[in-house]
Design an enzyme around this catalytic site. Structure first.
Site, PDB file in Angstrom:
ATOM      1  N   SER A 122      -9.797   1.933   2.859  1.00  0.00           N
ATOM      2  CA  SER A 122      -9.035   2.561   2.036  1.00  0.00           C
ATOM      3  C   SER A 122      -7.931   1.711   1.007  1.00  0.00           C
ATOM      4  CB  SER A 122      -8.139   3.757   2.905  1.00  0.00           C
ATOM      5  OG  SER A 122      -7.275   3.009   3.561  1.00  0.00           O
ATOM      6  N   LYS A 126       0.753  -1.207  -0.029  1.00  0.00           N
ATOM      7  CA  LYS A 126      -0.020   0.048  -0.019  1.00  0.00           C
ATOM      8  C   LYS A 126       1.042   1.330  -0.139  1.00  0.00           C
ATOM      9  CE  LYS A 126      -3.877   1.871   2.416  1.00  0.00           C
ATOM     10  NZ  LYS A 126      -4.917   1.791   3.626  1.00  0.00           N
ATOM     11  N   SER A 157      -9.796  -0.404   6.811  1.00  0.00           N
ATOM     12  CA  SER A 157      -9.243  -0.131   5.470  1.00  0.00           C
ATOM     13  C   SER A 157      -8.519  -1.572   4.739  1.00  0.00           C
ATOM     14  CB  SER A 157      -8.166   0.934   5.615  1.00  0.00           C
ATOM     15  OG  SER A 157      -8.972   2.299   5.776  1.00  0.00           O
TER      16      SER A 157
END
Lengths: 484, 90, 499
Positions: free
Chosen positions: A158, A83, A182
């Site tokens: 996210s 990420k 997330s």
């Protein structure tokens, strides 16, 4: 040559170590796959093809040279995506923000360092909502990530890129971060497995903070076993993070256990989309048929969880993001002649819409006149939730709930209504507020869209979590990998 | 009620330059969010203590020097004679 | 007349409180990272790491020894030490703050600082006084801002050096218990001596101790004075501020609550630019640093580490060495002097004689020409020029005690050895064997020194102190047999003669 992209991490390591195929062959196929479908998915912010191939070569060499198992590593050949809010030395870390568009960290995050040492191959950085603030990955400077099951739908967030890349077979496993769901939200929306570990189980050093007291880095994979493999590489105490827990991380396994005492938290199912709740109740049946004792249970203070979560998250965010002033790092701009306050305000207006909204709200709830009204009460909610949980975990080994109260939805559906967007985090925030581990596993589909089951264990009981998840995975047999 | 002026002041405290249009929009949206957060009002403040992670002194960092290897401020775009350049303090 | 009385009361009701910042210079590393604590003399931004320069993804790593040092100060100031300690973020933007918040401690939502509710007694102008200590806390120093040509107003940009960012500071906050600037100075001297005895801060290092003060007169508003770079200046800044406020109230100008900066060059206080107010700091507990359990274990470990403090040392000087209260006080006010004294006594046990030499003679040399800028730093400079060590004073005392030399001779010897570092006995031996006091012989020798030391001679013409150098040369030439007093007179005379 057969298609290697659909292999699990277990199969990749096995294949590479036993010379069924080389790491270079595997990575080449992964890179081809990315090239082919990335335009539809938009899971990556940066793909590091050269770096990945170089690392693959070095792994193949180690295997050829007959180096010992330890040096080759437990994740040898595995293609991992990171990420883009987790620092990688020599590879940009942008947080999908204008503010960090050029930022290259001079150090590796602890998880990145550990993955590299385990022989994992970093193929690139994955898309996210700017600074991890969002539940759909629509708030990325690089455009939204598309759901591989239906590219007109959001991938969740996210860590949308982390989930979509695994589902779309663009990497073997991935790393996400979970502040209020997330990792689990996009795992649920993309039908992959996603874990938020116990707070302090995985080092946050190198994770760019959004809300420090809530977030953990967590693995995502096609199977429970894959997330276990990654956890065995990244978990443990770290001198660079004083909030990591002292007790050493055990070696986790995936053996599935029966006779688990399971409670379904009814407050987390009430009022959700009927297709989702139907799926969760049938998950309960799956457990019952496997000799588990299942019943509904109640957790009263869940009512305050979301308000508590957003208060704390925004408060911490408003302070964490203060450092982005373009002095030590940032985008191209010349400070000469500017008055400093005006310069800071001008630079910082380059944050995206949602980030600015959260900074302002966080500043509001932290102001001295409201501190007792919001922040202090929000902290008390955490204690209340913890107390309720510790009573519940005397009765149950595991609590279950839906991961998301809704099915994946279309782009733009909630983007103009912040509160509506925040409400979909209702089922995931409990684990962040209390620090307990929680995992989302694929539970089924409705209208071709994935639904995730959330399994929550008591603090540090990751092993029980994995056993329950493995049991469900092997019994429920939910489809993986969409056709693309 | 959150006024536009309040948003402006919060913008100043957060060093965010906001357009008039942003101020109006944020005032409405944040008002909505804060209304939801007001839920917390019904909790009594007394009984419970906030949860905190606790450690012993011996578990903290030892006072041993380990200089960082590498140029930390290599990414700073505006530098002069080793200093980092910033705007005027006037 | 009524009015006059009122004004008098207003002037009378002076309340001064202090915020003392003291760098823990004895630590090896910064408060939250493993960079060197000592940033002095390093090139800009070479003593930094990702943590102290506020790079994304870094976390503060609290230094355990810093807690110990802050604990020692707390105990020395008679503070209570709570069972747990926690850090807070103080949120405000400033160019010298890498994270745009400062990690500090805060007691408003519960006690989190390392020490609270202490007191320190000191000898006030005419009575024994004490100041209450509100709290002792740890926090991080910010970076340093530098301006082109040292002028902020004309610079189009600011230069930032983060070498100092994250250096551990102990902040000591007193209640507003002081009534005169002079008491403040006495208190600060005592505080300095305590910190030196604890060996946690080298107060001589530039910027290692700083002091902010707040002052209110009568019912007037509270004024903060910041940016006072040394303890010496605090007294001046406060005196200036009292005069300013008195003048304002005489002219019936309202005194507003504000923050003022001490202008070190112009010796005045100036109104500061508006920054965030206290209510805007949005304090909250730092989530990245766990609450630290202190407890009894911490307290008892501090007690075993606690060195002898100035008060105890003074009492010991009085009882063991039979020194007077005054002499003891002078010695312990400066740890270096007290240590010097005790080393000398160890060599030759005549405490009173040695103490006298130190207090009435040696101190004179240190203080000489130092009245105008008597900062810690210049005192240190002076001290390092002295060639006299404890063994010299011990021997001097012995020679006097054994009636080998008169006190006057001893003084002359001290005068000489202070720059040469010779042992007193050597000087005595030499002078006794064949002292050259014949003016003719001496003048001849001086001539030859003047010829070979032309540049020193011209220096000495401008600066009479440099004559000592010429005297030294003469001593070398005469193998120490020249009578220093006569010789110096002759040198000085010759210096004012035309070439």
């Amino acid at each position: 040559m057969v298609n290697l992209c659909s292999l699990t991490a277990e199969q990749v390591v096995e294949g590479v170590k036993n010379n069924h195929f080389s790491a270079v062959e595997y990575i080449s196929q992964i890179l081809e796959r990315i090239e082919k479908i990335e335009s539809q998915i938009n899971a990556f912010t940066i793909v590091d093809a050269n770096g990945a191939l170089k690392k693959a070569l070095s792994i193949d060499k180690k295997i050829r040279d007959g180096e010992d198992e330890k040096k080759i590593g437990s994740l040898a050949g595995v293609a991992v995506g990171i990420k883009d809010n987790i620092c990688t030395k020599g590879l940009k870390t942008t947080c999908a923000s204008k503010i960090l568009e050029d930022y290259v960290s001079p150090y590796d995050a602890t998880v990145v360092k550990k993955l590299k040492e385990s022989g994992a191959i970093i193929v690139g950085k994955l898309n996210l909502d700017e600074f991890a603030m969002g539940s759909t990955t629509e708030f990325s400077r690089y455009g939204a990530t598309h759901n591989p099951w239906n590219i007109n739908y959001v991938a969740g967030g996210s860590s949308g890129g982390s989930a979509a890349s695994v589902a779309a077979l663009e990497c073997t496993v991935s790393i996400g971060s979970d502040t209020g769901g997330s990792v689990r939200c996009p795992a649920s929306f993309c039908s992959v497995v996603g874990l938020k570990p116990t707070y302090g189980r995985v080092s946050r050093f190198g994770l760019i903070s959004y809300a420090n007291s809530l977030e953990q880095i967590g693995p995502m994979g096609k199977t429970v076993a894959d997330t276990v493999m990654v956890m065995n590489s990244i978990a443990g105490m770290d001198d660079n993070d004083q909030t990591t827990l002292n007790n050493g991380a055990p070696k986790y396994t995936t053996q599935s256990k029966r006779n688990i005492r399971i409670g379904l938290v009814k407050e987390l199912v009430e009022g959700i989309e009927p297709e989702v709740s139907k799926c969760i109740y049938s998950a309960m049946d799956v457990f019952s048929k496997s000799d588990c004792k299942c019943e509904e249970t109640s957790m009263k203070s869940v009512e305050f969880a979301l308000a508590s979560y957003y208060t704390i998250a925004m408060a911490e965010a408003s302070s964490n993001l203060a450092r982005y002033d373009n002095i030590r790092y940032g985008f191209e701009s010349n400070p000469d002649s500017y008055e400093w306050n005006a310069y800071f305000a001008k630079i910082r207006s380059n944050f995206g819409e949602e980030v600015k909204r959260r900074i302002i709200t966080g500043t509001y709830v932290l102001s001295s006149e409201y501190y007792g009204k919001y922040y202090l009460k929000a902290q008390k909610v955490r204690t209340m939730l913890k107390q309720e949980l510790s009573a519940l975990y005397k009765i149950y080994d595991i609590l279950i709930a839906p991961t998301m109260p809704v099915l994946p939805f279309k782009f733009g559906e909630k983007i103009d209504d912040p509160l509506k967007m925040y409400m979909i985090d209702i089922d995931t925030v409990v684990a962040n507020l209390t620090g307990i581990p929680a995992i989302s596993v694929p539970a089924g589909f409705s209208k071709g869209l994935p639904i995730g089951l959330q399994i929550m264990a008591d603090e540090l009981q990751e092993q029980t979590l994995f056993e329950t998840a493995s049991l469900f995975e092997s019994t429920a047999n939910v489809q993986r990998s969409p056709k693309l | 009620m959150i006024s536009n002026d309040e948003i402006k002041h919060l913008g100043w405290l957060s060093r965010l330059e906001l357009t008039d249009e942003e101020i109006v929009r944020y005032a409405l949206q944040i008002e909505e969010v804060i209304k939801y957060l007001n839920k917390l009002d019904s909790i009594s403040l007394s009984e419970v203590e906030p949860v905190r992670l606790k450690k012993k002194i011996s578990e903290l960092r030892k006072d041993d020097v380990k200089p960082f290897e590498g140029d930390v401020l290599e990414v700073a775009k505006n530098r002069k004679n080793g200093y980092v350049k910033g705007p005027r303090m006037v | 007349m009524f009015r006059g009385v009122q004004n008098y009361n207003m002037i009378d009701g002076i309340k001064i409180g202090l915020e003392i910042h003291c760098q823990l210079t004895s630590l090896q590393t910064k408060l939250f990272c493993s960079c060197h604590c000592d940033y002095h003399g390093k090139l800009p931004n070479t003593n930094v790491c990702p943590v102290c320069s506020g790079l994304p993804g870094t976390l503060p790593l609290l230094n355990q020894k810093a807690l110990e040092y802050a604990g020692l100060i707390s105990l020395a100031l008679d503070c209570k030490i709570p069972n747990e300690t926690t850090f807070y973020r103080k949120n405000y933007f400033y160019l010298d703050l890498p994270k745009n918040f400062q990690l500090t401690q805060y007691n408003v939502y519960g006690i989190t600082s390392i020490g609270i509710d202490g007191k320190l007694e000191y000898d006030g102008i005419d009575e024994e006084k004490h100041a209450r200590i509100r709290r002792v806390q740890l926090e991080e120093d910010p970076g340093r801002l530098v301006y082109e040509n040292n002028d902020m107003d004309s610079s189009f940009y600011t230069l930032i050096d983060y070498n100092r960012a994250g250096v551990p500071l102990v902040e000591v906050v007193t209640e507003p218990d002081f009534t005169t600037p002079k008491d403040v100075r006495i208190f600060l001297n005592k505080f300095t001596s305590i910190v030196e005895h604890l060996e946690i801060c080298d107060t001589k290092l530039e910027g290692s101790v700083r002091c902010d003060a707040n002052i209110s007169i009568g019912e007037g508003k509270r004024i903060e004075i910041k940016n006072v770079g040394s303890f010496r200046e605090v007294e001046k800044a406060l005196s200036y501020e009292i005069t300013r406020q008195k003048t304002m109230s005489t002219h019936e100008i309202e005194i507003k609550a504000e923050t003022r900066h001490w202008d070190d060059t112009r010796k005045i206080t100036k109104q500061s630019r508006v920054k965030e107010e206290e209510q805007d700091y949005r304090y909250f507990q730092e989530p990245d640093i766990p609450t630290v359990i202190l407890g009894n274990e911490f307290l008892s470990s501090l007690k075993t580490k606690m060195p002898e403090l100035p008060n105890d040392r003074k009492n010991r000087f009085i009882s063991d060495y039979k020194l007077s209260e005054h002499v003891s006080q002078v010695l312990i006010d400066n740890k270096w002097l007290a240590d010097f004294f005790e080393s000398a006594v160890k060599i030759y046990s005549s405490p009173k004689e040695i103490a006298n030499w130190i207090v009435s003679d040696l101190m004179g040399f240190i203080d000489e020409n130092n009245h105008h800028h008597n900062s810690q730093a210049s005192m240190e400079e002076k001290r390092s020029e002295l060639k006299v060590e404890a063994r010299h004073i011990a021997e001097l005392a012995r020679l006097v005690d054994q009636s080998n030399i008169s006190r006057n001779t001893a003084k002359m010897i001290l005068n000489q050895i202070i720059t040469t570092g010779e042992m007193p006995s050597q000087v005595v031996e030499r002078t006794n064997s064949s002292k050259i006091d014949d003016k003719g012989l001496l003048s001849e020798a001086i001539e030859s020194v003047f010829r070979s030391e032309k540049s020193a001679v011209s220096d000495a013409r401008l600066n009479s102190k440099a004559a000592n150098f010429l005297l030294g040369k003469l001593m070398q030439l005469t193998k120490g047999r020249a009578d220093p007093k006569i010789a110096l007179d002759l040198i000085k005379k010759k210096l004012i003669e035309p070439d």
